[in-house]
Motif scaffolding. Structure first.
Motif, PDB file in Angstrom:
ATOM      1  N   LEU A 172      46.266  36.564  46.239  1.00 34.71           N
ATOM      2  CA  LEU A 172      46.120  35.428  45.326  1.00 34.71           C
ATOM      3  C   LEU A 172      47.280  34.450  45.435  1.00 34.71           C
ATOM      4  O   LEU A 172      47.209  33.345  44.892  1.00 34.71           O
ATOM      5  CB  LEU A 172      46.023  35.927  43.886  1.00 34.71           C
ATOM      6  CG  LEU A 172      44.865  36.867  43.553  1.00 34.71           C
ATOM      7  CD1 LEU A 172      44.969  37.343  42.099  1.00 34.71           C
ATOM      8  CD2 LEU A 172      43.517  36.193  43.792  1.00 34.71           C
ATOM      9  N   HIS A 230      47.346  47.843  42.944  1.00 39.39           N
ATOM     10  CA  HIS A 230      46.359  46.843  43.377  1.00 39.39           C
ATOM     11  C   HIS A 230      46.971  45.937  44.447  1.00 39.39           C
ATOM     12  O   HIS A 230      47.242  44.757  44.188  1.00 39.39           O
ATOM     13  CB  HIS A 230      45.890  46.003  42.195  1.00 39.39           C
ATOM     14  CG  HIS A 230      45.362  46.797  41.034  1.00 39.39           C
ATOM     15  ND1 HIS A 230      44.114  47.364  41.017  1.00 39.39           N
ATOM     16  CD2 HIS A 230      45.951  47.125  39.840  1.00 39.39           C
ATOM     17  CE1 HIS A 230      43.927  47.999  39.867  1.00 39.39           C
ATOM     18  NE2 HIS A 230      45.022  47.867  39.137  1.00 39.39           N
ATOM     19  N   GLU A 288      45.815  44.318  46.759  1.00 38.74           N
ATOM     20  CA  GLU A 288      45.010  43.136  47.070  1.00 38.74           C
ATOM     21  C   GLU A 288      45.400  41.931  46.239  1.00 38.74           C
ATOM     22  O   GLU A 288      45.038  40.787  46.557  1.00 38.74           O
ATOM     23  CB  GLU A 288      43.523  43.441  46.872  1.00 38.74           C
ATOM     24  CG  GLU A 288      43.057  43.624  45.432  1.00 38.74           C
ATOM     25  CD  GLU A 288      43.262  45.029  44.869  1.00 38.74           C
ATOM     26  OE1 GLU A 288      42.680  45.333  43.811  1.00 38.74           O
ATOM     27  OE2 GLU A 288      44.001  45.814  45.496  1.00 38.74           O
ATOM     28  N   ILE A 289      46.163  42.151  45.183  1.00 40.99           N
ATOM     29  CA  ILE A 289      46.541  41.044  44.292  1.00 40.99           C
ATOM     30  C   ILE A 289      47.424  40.032  45.007  1.00 40.99           C
ATOM     31  O   ILE A 289      47.468  38.852  44.635  1.00 40.99           O
ATOM     32  CB  ILE A 289      47.229  41.597  43.020  1.00 40.99           C
ATOM     33  CG1 ILE A 289      47.010  40.643  41.842  1.00 40.99           C
ATOM     34  CG2 ILE A 289      48.721  41.857  43.238  1.00 40.99           C
ATOM     35  CD1 ILE A 289      47.269  41.266  40.488  1.00 40.99           C
ATOM     36  N   LYS A 322      42.570  35.890  37.532  1.00 36.20           N
ATOM     37  CA  LYS A 322      42.202  37.008  38.407  1.00 36.20           C
ATOM     38  C   LYS A 322      43.256  38.111  38.362  1.00 36.20           C
ATOM     39  O   LYS A 322      42.934  39.282  38.561  1.00 36.20           O
ATOM     40  CB  LYS A 322      42.003  36.509  39.842  1.00 36.20           C
ATOM     41  CG  LYS A 322      40.815  35.578  39.994  1.00 36.20           C
ATOM     42  CD  LYS A 322      40.616  35.153  41.445  1.00 36.20           C
ATOM     43  CE  LYS A 322      39.415  34.214  41.562  1.00 36.20           C
ATOM     44  NZ  LYS A 322      39.221  33.767  42.976  1.00 36.20           N
ATOM     45  N   VAL A 323      44.516  37.720  38.112  1.00 34.45           N
ATOM     46  CA  VAL A 323      45.563  38.725  37.951  1.00 34.45           C
ATOM     47  C   VAL A 323      45.205  39.638  36.788  1.00 34.45           C
ATOM     48  O   VAL A 323      45.276  40.870  36.890  1.00 34.45           O
ATOM     49  CB  VAL A 323      46.932  38.051  37.701  1.00 34.45           C
ATOM     50  CG1 VAL A 323      47.988  39.099  37.345  1.00 34.45           C
ATOM     51  CG2 VAL A 323      47.372  37.256  38.921  1.00 34.45           C
ATOM     52  N   GLU A 331      51.264  37.138  32.928  1.00 33.79           N
ATOM     53  CA  GLU A 331      50.744  37.110  34.290  1.00 33.79           C
ATOM     54  C   GLU A 331      51.589  36.199  35.183  1.00 33.79           C
ATOM     55  O   GLU A 331      51.865  36.529  36.350  1.00 33.79           O
ATOM     56  CB  GLU A 331      49.286  36.640  34.279  1.00 33.79           C
ATOM     57  CG  GLU A 331      48.315  37.599  33.602  1.00 33.79           C
ATOM     58  CD  GLU A 331      48.245  37.462  32.079  1.00 33.79           C
ATOM     59  OE1 GLU A 331      47.298  38.017  31.484  1.00 33.79           O
ATOM     60  OE2 GLU A 331      49.119  36.796  31.486  1.00 33.79           O
ATOM     61  N   GLU A 354      42.256  40.130  35.492  1.00 30.27           N
ATOM     62  CA  GLU A 354      41.029  40.876  35.780  1.00 30.27           C
ATOM     63  C   GLU A 354      41.309  42.072  36.682  1.00 30.27           C
ATOM     64  O   GLU A 354      40.818  43.185  36.435  1.00 30.27           O
ATOM     65  CB  GLU A 354      39.997  39.954  36.431  1.00 30.27           C
ATOM     66  CG  GLU A 354      39.443  38.892  35.489  1.00 30.27           C
ATOM     67  CD  GLU A 354      38.563  37.889  36.209  1.00 30.27           C
ATOM     68  OE1 GLU A 354      38.349  38.073  37.438  1.00 30.27           O
ATOM     69  OE2 GLU A 354      38.090  36.940  35.577  1.00 30.27           O
ATOM     70  N   ILE A 355      42.090  41.849  37.728  1.00 30.04           N
ATOM     71  CA  ILE A 355      42.375  42.916  38.693  1.00 30.04           C
ATOM     72  C   ILE A 355      43.233  44.008  38.068  1.00 30.04           C
ATOM     73  O   ILE A 355      43.001  45.204  38.256  1.00 30.04           O
ATOM     74  CB  ILE A 355      43.059  42.344  39.947  1.00 30.04           C
ATOM     75  CG1 ILE A 355      42.082  41.448  40.720  1.00 30.04           C
ATOM     76  CG2 ILE A 355      43.592  43.456  40.851  1.00 30.04           C
ATOM     77  CD1 ILE A 355      42.720  40.679  41.856  1.00 30.04           C
ATOM     78  N   ALA A 356      44.270  43.592  37.321  1.00 31.46           N
ATOM     79  CA  ALA A 356      45.232  44.548  36.751  1.00 31.46           C
ATOM     80  C   ALA A 356      45.059  44.662  35.240  1.00 31.46           C
ATOM     81  O   ALA A 356      46.031  44.761  34.497  1.00 31.46           O
ATOM     82  CB  ALA A 356      46.647  44.116  37.103  1.00 31.46           C
ATOM     83  N   LYS A 357      43.813  44.675  34.804  1.00 32.46           N
ATOM     84  CA  LYS A 357      43.536  44.674  33.359  1.00 32.46           C
ATOM     85  C   LYS A 357      44.200  45.853  32.648  1.00 32.46           C
ATOM     86  O   LYS A 357      44.636  45.739  31.503  1.00 32.46           O
ATOM     87  CB  LYS A 357      42.024  44.708  33.122  1.00 32.46           C
ATOM     88  CG  LYS A 357      41.623  44.431  31.680  1.00 32.46           C
ATOM     89  CD  LYS A 357      40.118  44.298  31.554  1.00 32.46           C
ATOM     90  CE  LYS A 357      39.720  43.931  30.133  1.00 32.46           C
ATOM     91  NZ  LYS A 357      40.242  42.630  29.714  1.00 32.46           N
ATOM     92  N   ARG A 390      44.335  30.875  39.729  1.00 33.49           N
ATOM     93  CA  ARG A 390      44.058  32.275  40.061  1.00 33.49           C
ATOM     94  C   ARG A 390      44.761  33.264  39.129  1.00 33.49           C
ATOM     95  O   ARG A 390      44.686  34.481  39.343  1.00 33.49           O
ATOM     96  CB  ARG A 390      44.457  32.549  41.519  1.00 33.49           C
ATOM     97  CG  ARG A 390      43.664  31.673  42.499  1.00 33.49           C
ATOM     98  CD  ARG A 390      43.773  32.151  43.925  1.00 33.49           C
ATOM     99  NE  ARG A 390      45.003  31.769  44.579  1.00 33.49           N
ATOM    100  CZ  ARG A 390      45.220  30.613  45.218  1.00 33.49           C
ATOM    101  NH1 ARG A 390      44.264  29.685  45.245  1.00 33.49           N
ATOM    102  NH2 ARG A 390      46.368  30.369  45.808  1.00 33.49           N
TER     103      ARG A 390
END
Length: 366
Positions: free
Chosen positions: A55, A49, A51-52, A310-311, A296, A313-316, A307
């Motif tokens: 953040l 990911h 895009e992380i 969101k870490v 996280e 959520e993105i890398a669940k 944020r």
């Protein structure tokens, strides 16, 4: 701490390089011979990911929040300046408002130590000194190098000052001893680092001390000694038997029963080590800069508190199978009452890591 049959069986049967207990009965920590897990997971998450990384960077909202909580504590100190110290009103205010507020400021300083309020390193150091004011005792400048070393040297004996010493673990290995530790843990966290190694004093340390002492002096002259007494009592209670203080124990102690039991069920060929960082997903994160999202945070210390969700959520897919806590109060209760849990339940490693944070004066500008 007495080992359970399940735990002993796990340690003997596992063929992977996961943490194991040393044979020396005087040292019952979990010793690991692998690197700390966060760097490898961070690289894997970035690969999956990328895009992380967007953040990362400062969160300006931290600045007004710090000022608001400092203002709240100063208001309480003023209102209690004529209240007897040994009164229910004084102690109840210090416990409910003061301890919660000062724990919030502890964790604001934690955020700021990662340069997550301003882009400028110096501006972050100065804001940390402001956040330090209601704590009553200067510590923000010293906290930064010790904490950054904790990140770079997680579990490394002699470098990570978050680790209890064998002396602490041995003498506090009882219900009464653990209750004592939880009651006075703020003192352990304040004094232990200086016993492990000394950091060099810099100009920012001197500024932190001078500003704090001057602030305390002005406060005493203006509102009396009870105002400073309120600040110090709030700080003590913030690191004592208080709900938000549960994060100190929840973050890295390996005592979650599911972690121990599930370890036996895992395929040894997977070579998965015992988890050594635990997140907490509960409402008290709202008061504590999301410090509960501790996996996280260690995976991405450059991502601010707003944020961190969101870490996850993105890398669940990287976090959903990790053990976590639901209650900091429950953590403290289990830590004290469960005889198989205690200060020995930490992962340690002999090698790796490095000291960072204040070893050169010019690092203030970074």
């Amino acid at each position: 701490m007495e080992q359970s049959p399940t735990l002993r069986a796990n340690m003997k049967s596992s063929s992977n390089p996961a943490p194991v207990k040393q044979e020396d009965q005087e040292d019952q920590f979990f010793w690991s011979y692998t690197e700390e897990p966060h760097r490898s997971r961070r690289m894997a998450i970035i690969k999956a990911h990328p895009e992380i990384l967007k953040l990362c960077g400062p969160e300006p909202l931290t600045i007004p929040l710090v000022l608001a909580v400092v203002g709240l504590q100063c208001t309480c100190a003023y209102l209690l300046s004529n209240t007897p110290f040994w009164s229910w009103r004084f102690w109840l205010t210090a416990y409910i408002i003061g301890a919660t507020a000062n724990q919030n400021l502890f964790l604001a300083i934690h955020e700021i130590s990662h340069n997550l309020a301003f882009k400028s390193g110096l501006a972050n150091r100065l804001l940390a000194i402001v956040a330090n004011l209601p704590i009553g005792i200067p510590y923000s400048a010293s906290f930064r190098p010790y904490h950054l070393t904790h990140h770079k040297s997680l579990g490394v004996d002699g470098l990570d000052t978050d680790l209890p010493t064998a002396f602490e673990a041995f003498f506090l290995d009882s219900i009464a001893g653990k209750a004592f530790f939880c009651t006075f843990q703020i003192l352990f966290y304040a004094l232990r680092p200086m016993m492990v190694y000394q950091i060099p004093l810099t100009k920012i340390h001197a500024l932190n001390i001078v500003v704090q002492l001057l602030f305390d002096y002005v406060l005493i002259q203006s509102w009396g000694g009870k105002a400073v007494g309120y600040f110090i009592l709030s700080s003590f209670l913030a690191g004592s038997l208080h709900p938000v203080a549960g994060h100190f124990i929840a973050e890295h102690y390996v005592f979650d029963r599911a972690s121990i039991e599930n370890k036996q069920a895992r395929d040894a060929k997977n070579r998965i080590p015992v988890p050594e960082t635990f997140s907490y997903y509960g409402p008290l994160n709202l008061l504590t800069y999301n410090v509960g999202l501790h996996n996280e945070h260690h995976d991405f210390p450059a991502i601010p508190w707003t944020r961190l969700w969101k870490v996850n959520e993105i890398a669940k897919d990287f976090y959903q199978d990790l053990p976590y806590h639901r209650s900091w109060v429950g953590v403290v209760w289990q830590f004290i009452m469960d005889k198989e849990v205690g200060l020995w339940c930490r992962v340690k490693r002999k090698e790796g890591g490095r000291k960072v944070g204040a070893w050169k004066e010019e690092e203030i500008q970074n």
